[in-house]
Design an enzyme around this catalytic site. Structure first.
Site, mmCIF file in Angstrom:
data_model
loop_
_atom_site.group_PDB
_atom_site.id
_atom_site.type_symbol
_atom_site.label_atom_id
_atom_site.label_comp_id
_atom_site.label_asym_id
_atom_site.label_seq_id
_atom_site.Cartn_x
_atom_site.Cartn_y
_atom_site.Cartn_z
ATOM 1 N N HIS A 387 0.821 -1.215 0.000
ATOM 2 C CA HIS A 387 0.000 0.000 0.000
ATOM 3 C C HIS A 387 0.858 1.270 0.000
ATOM 4 C CE1 HIS A 387 -3.701 1.985 -0.006
ATOM 5 N NE2 HIS A 387 -4.353 1.310 0.930
ATOM 6 N N ASP A 391 -2.353 2.180 -4.471
ATOM 7 C CA ASP A 391 -3.602 2.503 -3.792
ATOM 8 C C ASP A 391 -4.663 1.468 -4.159
ATOM 9 O OD1 ASP A 391 -2.586 4.743 -2.521
ATOM 10 O OD2 ASP A 391 -3.045 6.045 -4.241
#
Length: 416
Positions: A387, A391
């Protein structure tokens, strides 16, 4: 110490700690001996464990023939002799840790094992073969005493009436539960090999470093299954390779990587590195552990090309001939737990890559198609991603692109 070209055979000049590693037949003072060192293995590998000697002291070795095998945290490295000759001394023992450039063994270059030395072993066995002949008369002596034993057998009939003790076998059954229960509480301790230690280290490093998250989707495999059934025989006949599902998933992943470049990236310090090429690592299970050989430039390969390269790398992995170069690099990884029956899972990211795709087993399930319930062959797919780089929107978009291509392989022809 001893001068070059001279090997101690025994007596006060022998080195007792290494005498078992010396060839007892080395008696040529002016022979040409060479010391072979641990070879360079890879830029990231400086040491390994000497797992086995393929040749022992006194044995003949041809040029480029394997003499030893060194286990590293990635692959097993064979050590071949650069010259032909006879092994005269081993300078390390099995399970020893050896480093690059360390002296490994000595060889007498150009030497040949003499026929007399080879024939001396059968002669040494002759005394053992003659011993049974000498012992045969001893075995015949009890035979002479046999009539005496037979003469005493008239008392045996009285004992024949005593088969009743067979009932005494019941108490023996009472002891069986004890032996059964103790037999199932054994344990054994096995030292982890270097590859397993390295895998453990890297997986834990991935968990500690990446901001890992997993997203899922499901794919209707009907069209890909039909494509495979229709053309698998033609592909095998024309290209000599079996058409599976991995080739299509590699190409579909490559298509998605080009559409979502954030998935084909990595972190280097405080920079993001985006790769314009696609090097796909394919996880392969071996007896020693999981290895990830790399398919390079998959954007230039066809589905058949991918299947051929996977077959080649898989064979090398099974034969324990895969090299460090075969596993170096990689910008994205695919793991197929479905071959073992896995229905659902969350793969761990192969650092420093940004994501890994997990394939799973194909199962028939009821799904809604155009408002009707139908039975379709379905597969769950999982994308674990870092992450810090990717995204949620990019991760979901990647899986949607993958799903679209697998469900309609014609998209690969049109690049849509």
């Amino acid at each position: 110490m001893w001068a070059p070209g001279y090997l101690p055979i025994g007596g006060q000049h022998a080195n007792p700690t290494r005498s078992s590693l010396l060839c007892p037949c080395a008696n040529v003072a002016d022979a040409k001996y060479r010391t072979i060192k641990v070879p360079h293995m890879a830029d990231s590998i400086t040491e390994g464990t000497l797992k086995s000697w393929a040749k022992m002291v006194g044995e003949q070795v041809e040029q480029d023939e394997e003499v030893a095998s060194i286990e590293t945290d990635k692959v097993d490295i064979p050590v071949n002799s650069p010259v032909g000759g006879v092994i005269r001394e081993l300078l390390a023992k099995e399970e020893d840790t050896v480093v690059v450039g360390q002296d490994l063994f000595k060889i007498e270059e150009g030497a040949v094992v003499e026929g007399g030395a080879a024939q001396s072993a059968p002669k040494a066995e002759e005394p053992s073969s003659s011993e049974p002949i000498a012992a045969a008369p001893k075995k015949s002596e009890p035979a002479a005493a046999a009539p005496v034993a037979q003469a005493a057998k008239p008392a045996a009939p009285k004992e024949a009436a005593a088969p009743a003790p067979a009932k005494e076998s019941k108490p023996a059954a009472s002891t069986s539960p004890v032996s059964f229960s103790t037999g199932e509480r054994s344990e054994r301790r096995v030292k982890m090999n270097r590859m397993r230690l390295r895998i453990s280290e890297r997986l834990k490093q991935s968990q500690n470093t990446a901001a890992s998250l997993t997203t899922f989707n499901e794919i209707d495999m009907s069209n890909l299954i039909d494509l495979r059934k229709t053309y698998k025989d033609d592909v095998l006949k024309t290209h000599g390779v079996k058409l599976g599902y991995m080739g299509a998933f590699v190409k579909a992943s490559t298509h998605a990587l080009q559409a979502v470049p954030e998935v084909n990236a990595s972190i280097d310090g405080d920079h993001l590195v985006y790769y314009d090429y696609c090097d796909v690592s394919v996880a392969v299970a071996t007896p020693k552990g999981l290895v990830t050989p790399v398919l390079r430039n998959t954007e230039r390969m066809s589905i058949v090309d991918v299947e051929q390269e996977i077959a080649n790398l898989g064979k090398k992995a099974r034969d324990n001939k895969i090299t460090v170069e075969d596993m170096a690099g990689g910008t994205f990884t695919i793991s197929n737990g479905g071959v073992f029956g896995s229905l659902y899972g969350t793969p761990i990211i192969n650092m420093p890559q940004a994501a890994i795709l997990g394939m799973h087993a194909i199962k028939e399930r009821p799904v809604v198609v155009n408002g009707k319930i139908e039975i379709r062959p379905m597969m769950y797919v999982a994308l674990s991603y870092d992450h810090r780089i990717i995204d949620g929107r990019e991760a979901v978009t990647f899986l949607v692109k993958l799903k679209e291509v697998i469900e309609d392989p014609r998209r690969l022809l049109l690049s849509v």
